[in-house]
Design an enzyme around this catalytic site. Sequence first.
Site, PDB file in Angstrom:
ATOM      1  CG  HIS A   1      -1.654  -1.232   1.426  1.00  0.00           C
ATOM      2  ND1 HIS A   1      -2.569  -1.646   0.397  1.00  0.00           N
ATOM      3  CD2 HIS A   1      -1.834  -2.025   2.541  1.00  0.00           C
ATOM      4  CE1 HIS A   1      -3.150  -2.636   0.885  1.00  0.00           C
ATOM      5  NE2 HIS A   1      -2.548  -3.084   2.158  1.00  0.00           N
TER       6      HIS A   1
ATOM      7  CG  HIS B   1      -5.927  -5.878   1.359  1.00  0.00           C
ATOM      8  ND1 HIS B   1      -6.870  -5.078   2.033  1.00  0.00           N
ATOM      9  CD2 HIS B   1      -4.743  -5.790   2.016  1.00  0.00           C
ATOM     10  CE1 HIS B   1      -6.214  -4.632   3.134  1.00  0.00           C
ATOM     11  NE2 HIS B   1      -4.979  -4.879   3.227  1.00  0.00           N
TER      12      HIS B   1
END
Lengths: 199, 330
Positions: free
Chosen positions: B56, B218
């Site tokens: 991320h 995700h």
Amino acid sequence: MLDADFFRRWVAATAASVDREAERLTALDSAIGDADHGSNMQRGFKAVTAALEKEAPETPGAILMLAGRQLISTVGGASGPLYGTLLRRTGKALGDAAEVTEAQLAEALRAGVEGVMVLGGAAPGDKTMVDALVPAVDALGDGFAAARTAAEEGALATVPLQARKGRASYLGERSIGHQDPGATSSALLIAGLAEASGE
Amino acid sequence: MKMLINVPETVVADALRGMAAAHPELNVDVENRVIVRRDAPVAGQVALVSGGGSGHEPLHGGFVGPGMLSAACPGEVFTSPVPDQMARAAAAVDSGAGVLFIVKNYTGDVLNFDMAAELAEDEGIQIAKVLVNDDVAVTDSLYTAGRRGTGATLFVEKIAGAAAAEGQPLERVEAIGRQVNESSRSFGVALSAVTTPAKGSPTFDLPPGELELGIGIHGEPGRERRAMMTSGEIADFAVSAILDDMPARNPVLVLVNGMGATPLLELYGFNAEVQRVLGERGVTVARTLVGNYVTSLDMAGASVTLCQVDEELLRLWDAPVRTPGLRWGM
């Protein structure tokens, strides 16, 4: 009676099957999760194998406690704390006996599964590891092979369920039609018991 | 899928070694996977620790520095870090004023941070926690794991970090963090699926003419799939989803966030559409941030986060910050 060697064989058999099935676990996780369950469990059980070799715990309880601690420290995700708690609670319930009966193991494993349910907040039918573990523990009175069958059937039975816990729950109805990766790896753990016992 | 890596097993460690080389102002412990401000602990200040799966970036390690996080704990790709990492980070940054854990609402993150809090408290460190759950795409009910933490994480880390830098006490920094989370909502879309190094192929199949609405960060698919929409249509959909959930009565901070593989040219164009929709809905924009901040590896797409601010939150947002990923005023 089940001695420390039995528990080492159990862990080794599970580590081997997790290694063998890692790609399948990751593929299942890719459908309704985030595509890493296989590699995470593989990393965890590698660490468990190394730690058991290095620290050489001598009782069934100590072996499971060490294995659980290693999983918590190396797996991450939800699986680390959940599998770690399963093995630690089971090991703790076995105390420091050098050998345990099958009935004692069944009782200890039930305590471990209850620990998982409390920590994760999941109940049977939520499409989680619990769906393989609870039927397995219920079937343990009939032997390890029966527990293996129950766990595998429990994992298969997650296919039509809608996930209510964990990452798959974000998909809502789209989680239906896929086998839960956590229930699948839980079935491998129970199959390891049957393998260790030669059943 | 081609990737600029050596082998999948070492991507996180390799990135941390590179980060250490690029940012001498940070103390990057590659082995134990903890990124700490080099000047920590800072006397008299509450420390902020966050963490989560890798993939991320710049979240969270890129937000370590004065005015934001004291430490970050990167897990494996898309896998929450382990309790040992956060316990180690807390011990490294605690000045005695306490440590605030900022946790995105995912089952794994919550469990591992809870275990870490127990370990740290056993060492006499005071721990408070803010859970970030801003994603309106997930129904917040007993039948899900609750809303996901996404773009609002940046707002919580920046604003609570500014409060900590002012010397505000732990209870107050925690309360401000909670206020930011409660005042924030996000919605994301994906134009392509993500490829994790471990898997090497896209995690879900998204045909060329379609997009996923309501995705997470995700690689999990979204709640709904539709035929491809224009930037303006996506902005209408995303902003409406947010405002239906949280009517904006105050001015808002806007984050138009890229998922990793969408060029800034497209993100700025998308921001123009987001601002148009906000104008049509009568929402006053206080500040806007456009860029790749809370990403999902190589996923194409974007998310919109709105955070309603009062004067204090806006002042804290404007306060100086110096991190690899966010820097102004110092």
